[in-house]
Design a protein around this motif. Sequence first.
Motif, mmCIF file in Angstrom:
data_model
loop_
_atom_site.group_PDB
_atom_site.id
_atom_site.type_symbol
_atom_site.label_atom_id
_atom_site.label_comp_id
_atom_site.label_asym_id
_atom_site.label_seq_id
_atom_site.Cartn_x
_atom_site.Cartn_y
_atom_site.Cartn_z
ATOM 1 N N LEU A 165 0.831 -1.211 0.000
ATOM 2 C CA LEU A 165 0.000 0.000 0.000
ATOM 3 C C LEU A 165 0.866 1.261 0.000
ATOM 4 N N GLU A 166 1.932 1.228 0.821
ATOM 5 C CA GLU A 166 2.836 2.377 0.847
ATOM 6 C C GLU A 166 3.490 2.596 -0.515
ATOM 7 N N LEU A 167 3.900 1.492 -1.120
ATOM 8 C CA LEU A 167 4.513 1.586 -2.446
ATOM 9 C C LEU A 167 3.527 2.124 -3.466
ATOM 10 N N LEU A 168 2.285 1.592 -3.386
ATOM 11 C CA LEU A 168 1.240 2.066 -4.299
ATOM 12 C C LEU A 168 0.964 3.547 -4.077
ATOM 13 N N HIS A 169 0.937 3.949 -2.791
ATOM 14 C CA HIS A 169 0.707 5.360 -2.462
ATOM 15 C C HIS A 169 1.828 6.234 -3.019
ATOM 16 N N GLU A 170 3.079 5.750 -2.826
ATOM 17 C CA GLU A 170 4.211 6.493 -3.362
ATOM 18 C C GLU A 170 4.138 6.596 -4.880
ATOM 19 N N GLN A 171 3.745 5.486 -5.523
ATOM 20 C CA GLN A 171 3.613 5.505 -6.989
ATOM 21 C C GLN A 171 2.521 6.474 -7.428
ATOM 22 N N GLN A 172 1.410 6.450 -6.657
ATOM 23 C CA GLN A 172 0.321 7.369 -6.994
ATOM 24 C C GLN A 172 0.751 8.824 -6.798
ATOM 25 N N GLN A 173 1.474 9.080 -5.687
ATOM 26 C CA GLN A 173 1.970 10.429 -5.442
ATOM 27 C C GLN A 173 2.912 10.870 -6.550
ATOM 28 N N GLN A 174 3.784 9.966 -6.948
ATOM 29 C CA GLN A 174 4.720 10.268 -8.019
ATOM 30 C C GLN A 174 3.989 10.542 -9.322
ATOM 31 N N LEU A 175 2.950 9.720 -9.571
ATOM 32 C CA LEU A 175 2.148 9.911 -10.783
ATOM 33 C C LEU A 175 1.437 11.256 -10.762
ATOM 34 N N LEU A 176 0.896 11.616 -9.572
ATOM 35 C CA LEU A 176 0.223 12.908 -9.438
ATOM 36 C C LEU A 176 1.188 14.058 -9.665
ATOM 37 N N GLN A 234 1.886 14.170 -13.359
ATOM 38 C CA GLN A 234 0.732 14.705 -14.079
ATOM 39 C C GLN A 234 0.573 16.203 -13.817
ATOM 40 N N ASN A 235 0.809 16.604 -12.564
ATOM 41 C CA ASN A 235 0.725 18.023 -12.224
ATOM 42 C C ASN A 235 1.780 18.825 -12.987
ATOM 43 N N ASN A 236 2.995 18.277 -13.052
ATOM 44 C CA ASN A 236 4.058 18.948 -13.804
ATOM 45 C C ASN A 236 3.703 19.047 -15.286
ATOM 46 N N GLN A 237 3.154 17.939 -15.826
ATOM 47 C CA GLN A 237 2.743 17.938 -17.223
ATOM 48 C C GLN A 237 1.638 18.970 -17.467
ATOM 49 N N LEU A 238 0.688 19.017 -16.497
ATOM 50 C CA LEU A 238 -0.421 19.970 -16.630
ATOM 51 C C LEU A 238 0.089 21.403 -16.562
ATOM 52 N N GLU A 239 0.995 21.666 -15.622
ATOM 53 C CA GLU A 239 1.575 23.005 -15.519
ATOM 54 C C GLU A 239 2.320 23.376 -16.793
ATOM 55 N N GLN A 240 3.044 22.434 -17.356
ATOM 56 C CA GLN A 240 3.788 22.699 -18.581
ATOM 57 C C GLN A 240 2.833 22.964 -19.747
ATOM 58 N N ARG A 241 1.742 22.177 -19.786
ATOM 59 C CA ARG A 241 0.750 22.387 -20.848
ATOM 60 C C ARG A 241 0.097 23.758 -20.708
#
Length: 347
Positions: free
Chosen positions: A44-55, A58-65
């Motif tokens: 769960l911690e790993l999944l949470h970390e992966q989700q945080q990393q993905l967010l 995605q946030n960086n991609q959105l900001e760049q867009r």
Amino acid sequence: MYQFDLSIESRIIVGISAMVLLFTGFLISFITSQRKKIQHHKELELLHEQQQQLLVEQNNQLEQRVKDRTAELRQQKEALQVSLADLKTTQMQLIQKEKLASLGELTAGIAHEIQNPLNFVKNFSEISVELIEELKQEVREGNDVNTLELAETLSQNLEKIGSHSNRASRIVKGMLEHSRLSSGERRPTDLNALLDEYMRLAYHGLRAKDKEFNCELVTSLDPQLVKLTIIPQDIGRVLLNLLNNAFYAVREKKKYANSTYKPTVTASTNQIGNKVEIRILDNGIGIPDSIKAKIFQPFFTTKPTGEGTGLGLSLSYDIITKSHNGGLEMETKAGEFTGFVITLPIS
């Protein structure tokens, strides 16, 4: 007795062994369960970390867009501003071209109109020179009666010279006002005089290009018409445009009409309540129903290429409706007539 004791001891050992085995199994089960929980927690911690990393990604991609889109929109805005500036410049050039075109049409009419007062000035000047010589002779001979008569005639001639000089001056002034950009200055104006002036100028301008063209000019001017506070050079452009169109329409119809056809252009003024109405009517080719709705659109023209900019009626409509809070309407029937009605408020 010994066998009995051994049996009891065996049972105790078996019981203890069973308990040990049972406890061991329970302990193994507990440990396994805890390991699974720990593993699940880690997952769960790993999944949470992966989700945080993905967010974060995605946030960086959105900001760049957003940054890219903002930059793109800024570029588009700058390009649009440049395009609007170019469009405004082009529009002003086209408006000026339309004014110069109408000025060109005026030139021949002005030449004709200005020649008349100049001829009067020349003739009365020559007569006055002769009268002065006669006056000198009468003074030398002491003929007071004749001297006074000659002096009175000379005075009348000078008044006529002044009147026709002023007439020529007004024509030149009108030409200059028509040629330059509108100053926006409003002043009380005699619409009857303005309409009569431009009607003759437009007619003689066309006659200068086509010597065989003849047209009956009919005017019905309201003698009680009040002076309107308008921009005279702008209203003059409207009148010139409508009159040029009227003369063009009757000349075109004359090309195919039978010998009984008599080209006629009528101009009238009328004061109705708190408004002044100007009507310009021709018995020319008229306008088909299929293009009536387009007649005031910019760049629309029924004239052949090179004979019209398509801006005349559009500019006229804007001058009347936007600059003078009036109205410009058209009445027409294909093959029979076209009439334009201008209404201007009395301020």
